[in-house]
Design a protein around this motif. Structure first.
Motif, PDB file in Angstrom:
ATOM      1  N   ILE A  15       1.318 -15.346   9.426  1.00 46.03           N
ATOM      2  CA  ILE A  15       1.873 -13.691   9.695  1.00 46.03           C
ATOM      3  C   ILE A  15       0.877 -13.184   8.868  1.00 46.03           C
ATOM      4  O   ILE A  15       0.294 -11.889   9.196  1.00 46.03           O
ATOM      5  N   GLN A  16       0.719 -13.450   7.607  1.00 47.17           N
ATOM      6  CA  GLN A  16      -0.373 -12.552   6.793  1.00 47.17           C
ATOM      7  C   GLN A  16      -1.657 -12.694   7.352  1.00 47.17           C
ATOM      8  O   GLN A  16      -2.380 -11.592   7.401  1.00 47.17           O
ATOM      9  N   ALA A  17      -2.208 -13.745   7.797  1.00 45.26           N
ATOM     10  CA  ALA A  17      -3.478 -13.519   8.488  1.00 45.26           C
ATOM     11  C   ALA A  17      -3.544 -12.755   9.724  1.00 45.26           C
ATOM     12  O   ALA A  17      -4.800 -12.097   9.989  1.00 45.26           O
ATOM     13  N   SER A  18      -2.411 -12.687  10.722  1.00 44.72           N
ATOM     14  CA  SER A  18      -2.453 -11.645  11.567  1.00 44.72           C
ATOM     15  C   SER A  18      -2.522 -10.094  11.181  1.00 44.72           C
ATOM     16  O   SER A  18      -3.214  -9.341  11.595  1.00 44.72           O
ATOM     17  N   LEU A  19      -1.603  -9.956   9.846  1.00 42.58           N
ATOM     18  CA  LEU A  19      -1.611  -8.613   9.225  1.00 42.58           C
ATOM     19  C   LEU A  19      -3.163  -8.288   8.794  1.00 42.58           C
ATOM     20  O   LEU A  19      -3.688  -7.385   9.001  1.00 42.58           O
ATOM     21  N   ASP A  20      -4.053  -9.251   8.282  1.00 40.44           N
ATOM     22  CA  ASP A  20      -5.160  -9.094   7.660  1.00 40.44           C
ATOM     23  C   ASP A  20      -6.339  -8.810   8.854  1.00 40.44           C
ATOM     24  O   ASP A  20      -7.152  -8.270   8.798  1.00 40.44           O
ATOM     25  N   ARG A  21      -6.023  -9.670   9.915  1.00 42.74           N
ATOM     26  CA  ARG A  21      -7.141  -9.649  10.990  1.00 42.74           C
ATOM     27  C   ARG A  21      -6.826  -8.226  11.613  1.00 42.74           C
ATOM     28  O   ARG A  21      -7.873  -7.631  12.389  1.00 42.74           O
ATOM     29  N   PHE A  22      -5.521  -7.970  12.254  1.00 45.95           N
ATOM     30  CA  PHE A  22      -5.046  -6.844  13.182  1.00 45.95           C
ATOM     31  C   PHE A  22      -4.585  -5.742  12.735  1.00 45.95           C
ATOM     32  O   PHE A  22      -4.401  -4.716  13.298  1.00 45.95           O
TER      33      PHE A  22
END
Length: 133
Positions: A15-22
């Motif tokens: 989820i953190q990766a999705s927050l960072d990316r998108f």
């Protein structure tokens, strides 16, 4: 009587990766305004807060037996708190329609939700309980 049960385990780092990316695009597509406000008040556990809610949406979609199809979308499933503080779900559009279709005549459905997290995991369980009116 129990008419549905669902669970989900979500990786907080994903989820953190999705927050960072998108960023906001991800938040706006998946979460309700209430969920967004709750997570943004928690800067040290922001990703975990979103991950628990993501898991709750997944668990509900399993409890109603559709996954995210047949008109059931993530944004139509929102985690809210009852006056006691206990979490539950606010449903709209296709998610509400699907639950209404599962509800036996002469019954109301209580949605029971529990969520927890312990980095790197977030988990949610949903039980849909039909009680006679």
């Amino acid at each position: 009587m129990i008419i549905g049960i669902g669970s989900d385990l979500c990786n907080i780092e994903r989820i953190q990766a999705s927050l960072d990316r998108f960023g906001d695009r991800f938040i706006q597509r998946v979460f309700t305004e209430i969920e967004h406000k709750k997570a943004e008040k928690r800067p040290f556990t922001r990703a975990g807060t979103y991950a628990k809610r993501f898991a709750a949406k997944e668990a509900f979609s399993k409890a109603v037996g559709t996954g995210f199809k047949a008109g059931v979308y993530m944004k139509d499933i929102g985690v809210v708190n009852m006056p006691s503080g206990a979490p539950t779900l606010h449903l709209s559009n296709g998610a509400k329609a699907r639950l209404d279709a599962l509800t036996p005549p002469g019954h109301a459905v209580d949605v029971h939700l529990t969520m927890t997290d312990d980095h790197p995991w977030a988990q949610a369980f949903v039980i849909l309980y039909a009680r006679p009116l």
